[in-house]
Structures are given as C-alpha cells and as structure tokens.
Scaffold this motif. Structure first.
Motif, PDB file in Angstrom:
ATOM      1  N   PHE A 181       0.813  -1.221   0.000  1.00 59.62           N
ATOM      2  CA  PHE A 181       0.000   0.000   0.000  1.00 59.62           C
ATOM      3  C   PHE A 181       0.843   1.266   0.000  1.00 59.62           C
ATOM      4  CE2 PHE A 181       0.827  -0.946   4.444  1.00 59.62           C
ATOM      5  CZ  PHE A 181       1.096   0.293   4.999  1.00 59.62           C
ATOM      6  N   GLU A 184       2.404   4.558  -3.226  1.00 59.44           N
ATOM      7  CA  GLU A 184       1.275   5.442  -3.496  1.00 59.44           C
ATOM      8  C   GLU A 184       1.311   6.069  -4.880  1.00 59.44           C
ATOM      9  OE1 GLU A 184       1.107   8.250  -0.359  1.00 59.44           O
ATOM     10  OE2 GLU A 184       0.449   6.801   1.147  1.00 59.44           O
ATOM     11  N   ASN A 203      -2.411  -3.739  -3.253  1.00 57.44           N
ATOM     12  CA  ASN A 203      -2.914  -2.878  -2.192  1.00 57.44           C
ATOM     13  C   ASN A 203      -2.601  -1.406  -2.444  1.00 57.44           C
ATOM     14  OD1 ASN A 203      -3.980  -4.866  -0.132  1.00 57.44           O
ATOM     15  ND2 ASN A 203      -1.902  -5.646  -0.370  1.00 57.44           N
ATOM     16  N   PRO A 205      -2.984   2.192  -3.747  1.00 61.52           N
ATOM     17  CA  PRO A 205      -4.281   2.842  -3.990  1.00 61.52           C
ATOM     18  C   PRO A 205      -4.459   3.437  -5.379  1.00 61.52           C
ATOM     19  CG  PRO A 205      -2.868   4.267  -2.665  1.00 61.52           C
ATOM     20  CD  PRO A 205      -2.155   2.962  -2.805  1.00 61.52           C
ATOM     21  N   GLU A 223      -8.676  -3.078   0.018  1.00 57.39           N
ATOM     22  CA  GLU A 223      -9.790  -2.139   0.100  1.00 57.39           C
ATOM     23  C   GLU A 223      -9.470  -0.805  -0.561  1.00 57.39           C
ATOM     24  OE1 GLU A 223     -10.958  -1.725   4.124  1.00 57.39           O
ATOM     25  OE2 GLU A 223     -11.620  -3.816   4.352  1.00 57.39           O
ATOM     26  N   SER A 224      -8.210  -0.394  -0.536  1.00 51.42           N
ATOM     27  CA  SER A 224      -7.831   0.897  -1.110  1.00 51.42           C
ATOM     28  C   SER A 224      -7.541   0.818  -2.612  1.00 51.42           C
ATOM     29  CB  SER A 224      -6.599   1.453  -0.389  1.00 51.42           C
ATOM     30  OG  SER A 224      -5.492   0.565  -0.529  1.00 51.42           O
TER      31      SER A 224
END
Length: 440
Positions: A181, A184, A203, A205, A223-224
């Motif tokens: 995650f 970015e 993961n 985003p 989820e992101s």
C-alpha cells in the motif's frame, strides 16, 4: 595547415569530444567497434581487443546507461558506469550464457543508485537483499526474462516510494507478487508470461491499469485498490468466460476491460454485475483451439451484466472459416426478449462473418440499444493491415477462402442487417479492399 584552419579544427574536435563523452546511449558490439574476425585475428584476439577498447571508452565517458557486453568484465564496467547522478540504466545480458548472470546489487549502495529513475534489466538474475534501500528515485522498473522472487521484489519495493510503473515479463521464478500500500505513486502494472505465478495481490491505492497475460492466478485487491483498466489473456483457457464469472466480484471498480481469448466456450449467464464497466474490448483469435460452433449471441451476457456499458468492440480473427452460416438458415433467427441496453452508444465488429449467431448478435444490439449512436462493421479479419495508396503499400495477403468469406459477410450484412439500422445511427461498413482482395 594555416593557423585559422587549425583553430577551427580544434574547436570542432573539442565539441565532438564533449558530445561523445556525454552521449546517453552506447551499444558495444563487435560490429560497432569494428572488430571483424579474419584469418589473422582469432576469437581470443577479438575478445582482448574488445575488452581493451571498452575499458578505454568507459574510463573516458562521463556517463552511460545502456550497454550490451561480455560478462567477464561486466562488473568492472558497471562500477564505472553507475555513478551518482545517473538516471537511467538499461542492461541486456548475453543470451547465450548457460546460467543467468547476476546483476551486482552491491554497486547501488553508497548513494550510487539513488538517482536512477528507470531500471530495465534483461536476461539476468536480480536479487535485492533485505534492507535494500538504494533506488529511492526509481519510477520505472522493467524486468524481462529475469530470475527474481516475490520476496526479493518485496525487498526492492520496501523503499521505492516513487515507483510509477512496473513491467514483469517472463520472470520464471515469480510465484507470488504483492504490491504494498505504501507504493502510493504506482499506477501501471504489466505482468506477462510469468507461468509459475499463482497470486497477484494489489494494495497500492492508485494502480488504475493492470495488464496480465498468462495462466490463471488468484487476483486479490485490497480495500484501497481501485483498478479501472484491465487487459488480460489466459493462455489455453476461456478468458471471456473467466472474465464474466470471476471479475465482477474481484475487480468491482473496472471501467475498461480488454479480453483476448484463443480457446473459448459459450459465454454463461451470470447474476453479478460490472456496475462501473463502460468499455469492453473482446478479441477472439480462432486458431485450431477455437470452436467453430461458438455462439456469438451468448455475448449478450456481458451486455446484461454491464448496466453502464457505452462502448463494445468485438474483434474476430479466424484462421479457418467454419461456422453455421446464416445463408439458408435465416428463417429461425433467435431473439432474446426483455433485455435493454440503454447506455450503449458505440459498437464496432471487426472480422464480421456469415456466422448466424454473429448476425443475431448484431440484430439484437440494434433492437435493444436505444441510445446507440454508431455502428462500425469490418468484414475482413481483425489483423489485416489496410493498404495505403499514398504510401503505395498493399493489404496483408490472406487466403482465397477468407477473401470469399469477407465478400459473403458483406452480402449477409446488406441482406439481414442493413434495413434494421435506425436512421439516427451512424453506420460505417468497411468492405474488402477492391485492389488487394477483389474476387476474380
């Protein structure tokens, strides 16, 4: 030589020397260094001369980012080449080596690799160790036929906060790929022909585009994660059927989907929806594994599963023209009632043929796409290059039976579909080339 001419020559020579020392791309081969084997110059002499000349060039060059060299002096040359300030490194190792050469990651320590923004490696092993924090400015990573594992890539990803693009092609040791995650800035991921790969977990985003070609994998999105554009092909599997049964729940954020398939069964009806899908591109390549009995009308399942659909492009490339023709069998044209595709605006069919189910699919779209603005039909194979009169090039040659099928397809369109096209729909029909694909 007169003093004036000598001064001019000196200026030119210094300018040329400065230009050469800063030239961004150098490709070292026997041909570029003018090393030709002769009766007096054996292989050993060529190798010694090659090494000597490259050593001399590397010592006098201020920076280099591309080299294809022999491996016995490679680390020495890389130590000279990878210096603080270098921004791009593209290395292709010799293909004839029995074992993969290993990229010397140690050369990137001490700040030497922190300025590299683009790393492209071919035909080698890449083993970033634990605590690898040497590529802090890396934006693009391209690995082709590189031996590396998911854990080793994880060591690389641990500090590559500026990474924007990743391409992994034919990486045979890759089993699990995890995109963390904290990447970015990562927006583009391309994974192709990594046939040992079993899991892709995303993961990050901002990964909006994923291209995947290979064996089926378990795709996991955090989820992101919000993947909006997906292109994929499952080797020796029914990609279209996989897409409609697996992807609605796996990638619910999809807006654009491109599916290529070389082996297909009829598309099943499903209850899950692509709630955000606006553009669908399907490419069916009909080699020996493609069933001539494929029911194109079954693609209505995709239209039903995509309430936000706006653009549908179907491309068919059949090697052997074998299907149930609409001619002589048009009295029992199937209709699927109760299906409306209110947002579908643009439809294009490349490789339109005389298959009855394809005629039925086209008629279904015309009758149920109430907002349709344009219909484009090309009666030739999807991969046929168009001729250009200005460039004096010709269409790609195709077998006589395919030329005949293209002319028959045009007849089928005019006979069974043309009168169904609403006046408000812009119609484009691309016929067989009158110069290259005319029937004698």
């Amino acid at each position: 030589m007169p003093l004036r001419d000598a001064a001019q020559s000196a200026c030119v020579s210094h300018a040329f020397l400065r230009s050469w020392r800063c030239h961004p791309n150098l490709n070292f081969t026997e041909e570029t260094l003018r090393l030709k084997q002769s009766a007096r110059r054996k292989n050993g002499a060529i190798a010694r001369c090659f090494t000597m000349r490259v050593d001399n060039i590397m010592k006098n060059h201020s920076g280099i980012d591309s080299c294809k060299v022999d491996t016995h002096r490679f680390n020495h040359w890389l130590q000279i080449a990878i210096a603080p300030g270098i921004e791009e490194v593209t290395i292709s190792f010799p293909e004839h080596c029995k074992t993969k050469c290993s990229f010397p990651c140690a050369l990137l320590f001490g700040g030497c690799g922190n300025s590299i923004g683009h790393l492209h490696l071919t035909d080698c092993a890449f083993r970033p160790p634990v605590g690898f924090d040497c590529l802090r400015s890396l934006a693009k990573l391209h690995l082709y036929e590189v031996c590396t594992t998911g854990d080793e890539l994880g060591n690389l990803f641990s500090n590559c906060f500026t990474l924007e693009q990743v391409q992994l092609i034919s990486c045979s040791e890759l089993i699990s790929l995890k995109i963390p995650f904290w990447l970015e800035q990562l927006s583009f991921l391309h994974v192709s022909a990594c046939y040992m790969l079993q899991v892709i977990e995303i993961n990050a985003p901002k990964v909006h585009t994923l291209k995947f070609y290979g064996n089926p994998v378990h795709l996991k999105l955090g989820e992101s994660a919000k993947v909006k554009n997906l292109e994929f092909n499952l080797s020796k599997n029914s990609s279209v059927s996989y897409a409609i049964t697996k992807l609605p729940s796996t990638v619910p954020t999809l807006e654009s989907l491109g599916v290529s398939s070389y082996s297909e069964i009829n598309t099943p009806m499903v209850t899950d929806k692509f709630l955000n899908l606006k553009c669908l591109r399907i490419y069916l390549c009909g080699y020996e594994a493609f069933s001539p009995a494929y029911d194109y009308l079954s693609l209505v399942s995709f239209l039903d599963a995509s309430p936000a659909f706006e653009t549908f492009i179907l491309s068919v490339n059949q090697k052997d023209v074998k299907h149930g023709s609409v001619f002589g069998n048009a009295s029992h044209m199937r209709q699927i009632l109760g299906h409306k595709h209110d947002r579908l605006r643009k439809v294009q069919i490349n490789g339109f043929c005389t298959a009855k189910s394809m005629v039925e699919l086209t008629c279904h779209i015309l009758e149920n796409a109430t907002s349709l603005e344009s219909l484009t039909v090309d009666t030739r194979r999807a991969d046929v290059r168009r001729c250009s009169i200005q460039r004096r090039s010709k269409c790609r040659p195709i077998p006589t039976d395919m030329i005949l099928e293209a002319h028959k397809a045009l007849t089928a369109f005019n006979r069974y579909i043309l009168e169904r096209v609403p006046p408000a729909v812009k119609l484009n029909v691309w016929e067989p080339c009158s110069q290259c694909h005319a029937m004698l």
